[in-house]
Scaffold this motif. Sequence first.
Motif, PDB file in Angstrom:
ATOM      1  N   ALA A  41       0.834  -1.192   0.000  1.00 44.41           N
ATOM      2  CA  ALA A  41       0.000   0.000   0.000  1.00 44.41           C
ATOM      3  C   ALA A  41       0.873   1.248   0.000  1.00 44.41           C
ATOM      4  N   LEU A  42       0.574   2.193  -0.894  1.00 46.51           N
ATOM      5  CA  LEU A  42       1.277   3.470  -1.069  1.00 46.51           C
ATOM      6  C   LEU A  42       2.662   3.326  -1.698  1.00 46.51           C
ATOM      7  N   SER A  43       3.104   2.112  -2.019  1.00 51.43           N
ATOM      8  CA  SER A  43       4.455   1.953  -2.578  1.00 51.43           C
ATOM      9  C   SER A  43       4.583   2.649  -3.926  1.00 51.43           C
ATOM     10  N   ARG A  44       3.523   2.621  -4.732  1.00 52.80           N
ATOM     11  CA  ARG A  44       3.590   3.281  -6.040  1.00 52.80           C
ATOM     12  C   ARG A  44       3.826   4.782  -5.904  1.00 52.80           C
ATOM     13  N   ASP A  45       3.301   5.353  -4.835  1.00 55.86           N
ATOM     14  CA  ASP A  45       3.453   6.794  -4.623  1.00 55.86           C
ATOM     15  C   ASP A  45       4.770   7.129  -3.945  1.00 55.86           C
ATOM     16  N   LEU A  46       5.217   6.280  -3.017  1.00 52.48           N
ATOM     17  CA  LEU A  46       6.436   6.566  -2.255  1.00 52.48           C
ATOM     18  C   LEU A  46       7.700   6.178  -3.015  1.00 52.48           C
ATOM     19  N   PHE A  47       7.592   5.222  -3.936  1.00 56.12           N
ATOM     20  CA  PHE A  47       8.737   4.808  -4.758  1.00 56.12           C
ATOM     21  C   PHE A  47       8.324   4.830  -6.233  1.00 56.12           C
ATOM     22  N   PRO A  48       8.051   5.995  -6.780  1.00 57.86           N
ATOM     23  CA  PRO A  48       7.506   6.072  -8.153  1.00 57.86           C
ATOM     24  C   PRO A  48       8.469   5.568  -9.214  1.00 57.86           C
ATOM     25  N   MET A  49       9.786   5.615  -8.960  1.00 61.59           N
ATOM     26  CA  MET A  49      10.751   5.164  -9.959  1.00 61.59           C
ATOM     27  C   MET A  49      10.771   3.648 -10.118  1.00 61.59           C
ATOM     28  N   ASP A  50      10.161   2.927  -9.170  1.00 63.11           N
ATOM     29  CA  ASP A  50      10.137   1.460  -9.244  1.00 63.11           C
ATOM     30  C   ASP A  50       8.909   0.926  -9.965  1.00 63.11           C
ATOM     31  N   TYR A  51       8.022   1.807 -10.392  1.00 62.71           N
ATOM     32  CA  TYR A  51       6.780   1.374 -11.043  1.00 62.71           C
ATOM     33  C   TYR A  51       6.648   2.063 -12.394  1.00 62.71           C
ATOM     34  N   HIS A  52       6.087   1.331 -13.350  1.00 63.28           N
ATOM     35  CA  HIS A  52       5.949   1.867 -14.704  1.00 63.28           C
ATOM     36  C   HIS A  52       4.616   1.430 -15.299  1.00 63.28           C
ATOM     37  N   CYS A  53       4.071   2.301 -16.109  1.00 65.66           N
ATOM     38  CA  CYS A  53       2.837   2.004 -16.831  1.00 65.66           C
ATOM     39  C   CYS A  53       3.204   1.601 -18.256  1.00 65.66           C
ATOM     40  N   LEU A  54       2.783   0.414 -18.662  1.00 66.66           N
ATOM     41  CA  LEU A  54       3.127  -0.104 -19.986  1.00 66.66           C
ATOM     42  C   LEU A  54       1.978   0.089 -20.972  1.00 66.66           C
ATOM     43  N   GLY A  55       1.248   1.171 -20.825  1.00 66.89           N
ATOM     44  CA  GLY A  55       0.171   1.469 -21.755  1.00 66.89           C
ATOM     45  C   GLY A  55      -1.158   0.897 -21.357  1.00 66.89           C
ATOM     46  N   ASP A  56      -1.258   0.253 -20.183  1.00 67.90           N
ATOM     47  CA  ASP A  56      -2.527  -0.319 -19.741  1.00 67.90           C
ATOM     48  C   ASP A  56      -3.114   0.442 -18.564  1.00 67.90           C
ATOM     49  N   ASN A  57      -2.606   1.663 -18.317  1.00 68.13           N
ATOM     50  CA  ASN A  57      -3.133   2.533 -17.266  1.00 68.13           C
ATOM     51  C   ASN A  57      -3.002   1.897 -15.881  1.00 68.13           C
ATOM     52  N   GLU A  58      -1.939   1.132 -15.698  1.00 69.86           N
ATOM     53  CA  GLU A  58      -1.691   0.496 -14.395  1.00 69.86           C
ATOM     54  C   GLU A  58      -0.202   0.497 -14.112  1.00 69.86           C
ATOM     55  N   ASN A  59       0.196   1.103 -13.009  1.00 66.75           N
ATOM     56  CA  ASN A  59       1.601   1.112 -12.604  1.00 66.75           C
ATOM     57  C   ASN A  59       1.962  -0.232 -11.994  1.00 66.75           C
ATOM     58  N   ARG A  60       3.026  -0.831 -12.534  1.00 68.11           N
ATOM     59  CA  ARG A  60       3.436  -2.152 -12.062  1.00 68.11           C
ATOM     60  C   ARG A  60       4.939  -2.175 -11.804  1.00 68.11           C
ATOM     61  N   PRO A  61       5.410  -3.019 -10.881  1.00 64.30           N
ATOM     62  CA  PRO A  61       6.854  -3.138 -10.614  1.00 64.30           C
ATOM     63  C   PRO A  61       7.536  -3.965 -11.687  1.00 64.30           C
ATOM     64  N   VAL A  62       7.691  -3.404 -12.875  1.00 65.92           N
ATOM     65  CA  VAL A  62       8.121  -4.155 -14.054  1.00 65.92           C
ATOM     66  C   VAL A  62       9.437  -4.880 -13.811  1.00 65.92           C
ATOM     67  N   ARG A  63      10.394  -4.230 -13.171  1.00 71.91           N
ATOM     68  CA  ARG A  63      11.742  -4.808 -13.014  1.00 71.91           C
ATOM     69  C   ARG A  63      11.785  -5.951 -11.996  1.00 71.91           C
ATOM     70  N   TRP A  64      10.728  -6.145 -11.253  1.00 70.19           N
ATOM     71  CA  TRP A  64      10.673  -7.245 -10.277  1.00 70.19           C
ATOM     72  C   TRP A  64       9.758  -8.373 -10.738  1.00 70.19           C
ATOM     73  N   MET A  65       9.123  -8.220 -11.889  1.00 65.64           N
ATOM     74  CA  MET A  65       8.085  -9.163 -12.304  1.00 65.64           C
ATOM     75  C   MET A  65       8.648 -10.273 -13.185  1.00 65.64           C
ATOM     76  N   ALA A  66       8.080 -11.466 -13.011  1.00 73.11           N
ATOM     77  CA  ALA A  66       8.436 -12.601 -13.863  1.00 73.11           C
ATOM     78  C   ALA A  66       7.853 -12.385 -15.262  1.00 73.11           C
ATOM     79  N   LEU A  67       8.381 -13.145 -16.213  1.00 74.48           N
ATOM     80  CA  LEU A  67       7.957 -12.957 -17.597  1.00 74.48           C
ATOM     81  C   LEU A  67       6.469 -13.226 -17.767  1.00 74.48           C
TER      82      LEU A  67
END
Length: 568
Positions: A446-472
């Motif tokens: 909770a609140l991680s997307r706001d407190l660590f914005p550089m760790d989350y990215h939107c890939l065009g689906d209007n949802e911020n996700r931890p791309v660099r930590w996610m499995a394929l």
Amino acid sequence: MAGPAAAAGWGTSLRFWRALVVLWGCCSDSVCRGGPGVNVYLSVEETRRLIGLDAELYYVRNDVVSYYALPFKLLVPGETNSLHFTWHAKSKVEYKLGFQVDNPAVMDMPQANISAQGEIPRKESEPEPEEKSPIYPGKNSSKDGRTAFDAVHTAPTTSTRVFYISVGVCCAVIFLVAIILAVLHLHSMKRVELSDSMSESGSSQGLSQPSTQTTQYLRADTPNNATPVTRSDLKELPGCNPEEERQNGVTQASKKSGYPTLRIEKNDLKSVTLAEAKARVKDIAISRERVTFKDVLQEGTFGRIFHGVLVDEKDPNKEKNVFIKTVKDHASEVQVVMMLTESCKLRGLHHRNLLPINHVCIEDGERPIVLLPYLNWGNLKLFLRQCKLAEANNPQAISQQDLVHMAIQIACGMSYLARREVIHKDLATRNCVIDDSLQVKITDNALSRDLFPMDYHCLGDNENRPVRWMALESLVNNEFSSASDVWAFGVTLWELMTLGQTPYVDIDPFEMAAYLKDGYRIAQPINCPDELFAVMACCWALDRDERPKFQQLVQCLTEFHAALGAYV
């Protein structure tokens, strides 16, 4: 007088060797006093052939020795087999001829086409044709005054022959050893493939590491063969107590299998209304009057985390420190719903390495707040970065053994979640907290997307996700499971060993899926042991069935931690 001596160059089929031609000129007393008119030089034709200049190079001119020409080092091309010197005298002058070679292993002793001693010719004649140049000592050339030195066609010296034989033998031995190693490697690879095909759940090989490196550290029964962990094994692991599982209501099916079945979840937070989110936490709601705000620990665009104090409900004199998560007044309803919903991810779970929600305040007209137990060193990612900024003089400096101990605690907490069939979906150091005794607890996101914005990215689906930590599979198909949490644990372990660095920092988030699909992974951190990086590589296997289970990771890391302690 003593005649000139020189060393000729020689060549091979692979490269041209050049040798220095040094001419020593000596004269008898009669020459030095003048009279006989002795001349020793290289003709225009010879100088042009050797160095491409139209000039004569005199060593002795009219009985006068050229002390400038004598030390001059003439570079002779490797294809040159003979040198022609022109000499003559006006009157009778006797000579003696000798040669000197500084390094006989490089060049053979030159041979002359004139006798070792005799009389200097009194008449200059034209140069002898090239095809007649291999003339051996003992023949008198006083008629034409020419001397040819040949250093190629003669047999090599013993030292040279030994050198080439030694080089050839060494090359043959190296080639033979390479063939033997290649055969052994292929044989071992076949054995590994055979054993993997016979195992029940496959190997835990990471794409960025050779299989031999991972299996050297990981035990035969974990995780390559994926043998279920017994209850006796669990008793020996810190924070993984079977009795604790029984008290907390772990299902018998989970105990029997050892690991939860694959479960895929989709993100459905946007379909939850604010009223529904409040209804989910109504049973743990408390009065806002019991909460006192203190320092701001972290702040984002619409969220804050405070250090606060919670007054005991029965005894107002008793207080305890808490983390307070809340949103700012301008936060949207969607952001409030996400904070409340994600804060419930670990609700109702009890484990020494988890930090679930305690209470909430959801009174009407006030912004909701979420309360969690307080750990005095706070967010793990910020703590690691503080240690990195002042590594030398930091009183909180941590050792590699401490970092491995943190990884064990995170793996224990995640192992508990896996047995309860709970998927975290956002495991990272930013979602962990730590206290002054280095006890680590996993929190919600909770609140991680706001407190660590550089760790989350939107890939065009209007949802911020931890791309660099996610499995394929999570990136491509939005599929999450305990296996995808294992992938994220490998990245979290990399964060620990780099003291909070950002993984894949040079990779465009839109290219992460293709990057991982091609088999690329994060590089091994500096000063990270090979065995520990092999554990990370296991977690990043492309096939999720080949990734280790959290219980196996706990065992591997515990053994590695014990090995580190043996050297301290």
